[in-house]
Design a protein around this motif. Structure first.
Motif, short mmCIF file in Angstrom:
data_model
loop_
_atom_site.label_atom_id
_atom_site.label_comp_id
_atom_site.label_asym_id
_atom_site.label_seq_id
_atom_site.Cartn_x
_atom_site.Cartn_y
_atom_site.Cartn_z
N ILE A 145 0.84 -1.20 0.00
CA ILE A 145 0.00 0.00 0.00
C ILE A 145 0.88 1.25 0.00
O ILE A 145 0.61 2.23 -0.71
CB ILE A 145 -0.94 0.00 1.22
CG1 ILE A 145 -1.97 -1.12 1.11
CG2 ILE A 145 -1.65 1.35 1.35
CD1 ILE A 145 -2.99 -0.93 0.02
N GLN A 146 1.94 1.22 0.79
CA GLN A 146 2.86 2.36 0.84
C GLN A 146 3.54 2.58 -0.50
O GLN A 146 3.70 3.72 -0.95
CB GLN A 146 3.92 2.13 1.93
CG GLN A 146 3.40 2.25 3.35
CD GLN A 146 2.90 3.65 3.66
OE1 GLN A 146 1.70 3.87 3.85
NE2 GLN A 146 3.79 4.61 3.69
N LEU A 147 3.93 1.48 -1.16
CA LEU A 147 4.55 1.62 -2.48
C LEU A 147 3.57 2.21 -3.48
O LEU A 147 3.94 3.04 -4.32
CB LEU A 147 5.04 0.24 -2.96
CG LEU A 147 6.23 -0.37 -2.23
CD1 LEU A 147 6.56 -1.74 -2.80
CD2 LEU A 147 7.45 0.54 -2.33
N ALA A 148 2.31 1.78 -3.40
CA ALA A 148 1.30 2.31 -4.31
C ALA A 148 1.05 3.79 -4.06
O ALA A 148 0.84 4.57 -5.00
CB ALA A 148 0.00 1.51 -4.16
N LEU A 149 1.08 4.20 -2.80
CA LEU A 149 0.90 5.61 -2.48
C LEU A 149 2.06 6.45 -3.01
O LEU A 149 1.85 7.54 -3.56
CB LEU A 149 0.78 5.78 -0.96
CG LEU A 149 -0.52 5.30 -0.32
CD1 LEU A 149 -0.40 5.32 1.21
CD2 LEU A 149 -1.69 6.17 -0.75
#
Length: 219
Positions: A145-149
């Motif tokens: 999720i952090q990478l996608a953000l």
């Protein structure tokens, strides 16, 4: 001529030919971003020819055939590629629209990967992979999720399955919040009265005693 058979097959998105060439040890040299300051990039002059080579290379590695067949982790590759394409879009003004379209294709590819997940467990497996994440994010439940953000993957993050996983991570053990008013009232009252003590214990024990504080809803 900078166009290789593998590049052409990837741009045409021909899965069978790409697979055939990869099995015969064909490869592509991954491009350096326009903001790269390595010795090789400093020696090469910024000209129209190099810009075209860079664009064609990104066209090839942004294809679904290359991401599926040549990458061990297609979702991670899509995230990293989206970041690179955003940099190219900002710095390569002549081909801004082309890079924007490539980035849109990569985001669509990431959405297709998530749409292959049929159950919540599959979504959790997809999002909980730690490969490619910074060490600080590996402690999170869903590092992807952090990478996608960071990659600004809005279409990916807006999928219902991803949203449901994020909601579950937000609620934690309080998944029944909002269903029973009396239970919610008593729980919130206890939490409010004991909050200073619970917060202190949570801080002192580094989260080993008060488990509920791990979830944003409880905080």
């Amino acid at each position: 001529m900078h166009m290789t058979p593998l590049m052409l097959a990837c741009i045409c998105n021909n899965f069978s030919i790409v697979q055939c060439l990869l099995l015969r040890k064909h490869y592509m040299q991954l491009p350096h971003r326009p903001d790269c300051h390595c010795d090789e990039c400093l020696r090469s002059a910024h000209c129209m020819e190099n810009s075209i080579i860079l664009l064609d290379t990104y066209r090839a590695i942004s294809s679904e055939s290359f991401l599926w067949l040549a990458c061990t982790d297609p979702l991670l590759a899509a995230f990293n590629l989206a970041v690179d394409l955003q940099v190219c879009e900002e710095m390569e003004k002549e081909y801004k629209v082309a890079y924007r379209n490539l980035r849109h294709n990569v985001m669509t590819f990431a959405v297709k990967i998530a749409e292959q997940c049929w159950t919540t467990e599959e979504i959790h497996v997809l999002l909980s992979r730690k490969v490619g994440s910074p060490l600080a994010d590996c402690e999170l439940r869903f590092p992807r999720i952090q990478l996608a953000l960071k990659a600004h993957m809005k279409p990916f993050l807006s999928l219902l399955g991803i949203q449901a996983a994020m909601e579950g991570c937000w609620h934690g053990m309080w998944t029944d919040s909002g269903k029973f008013k009396c239970q919610d009232l008593s729980r919130k009252f206890r939490h409010f009265i004991c909050y200073p003590i619970l917060a202190l214990l949570h801080a002192i024990s580094a989260g080993s005693y008060i488990k509920t504080f791990k979830y944003p809803l409880a905080r």
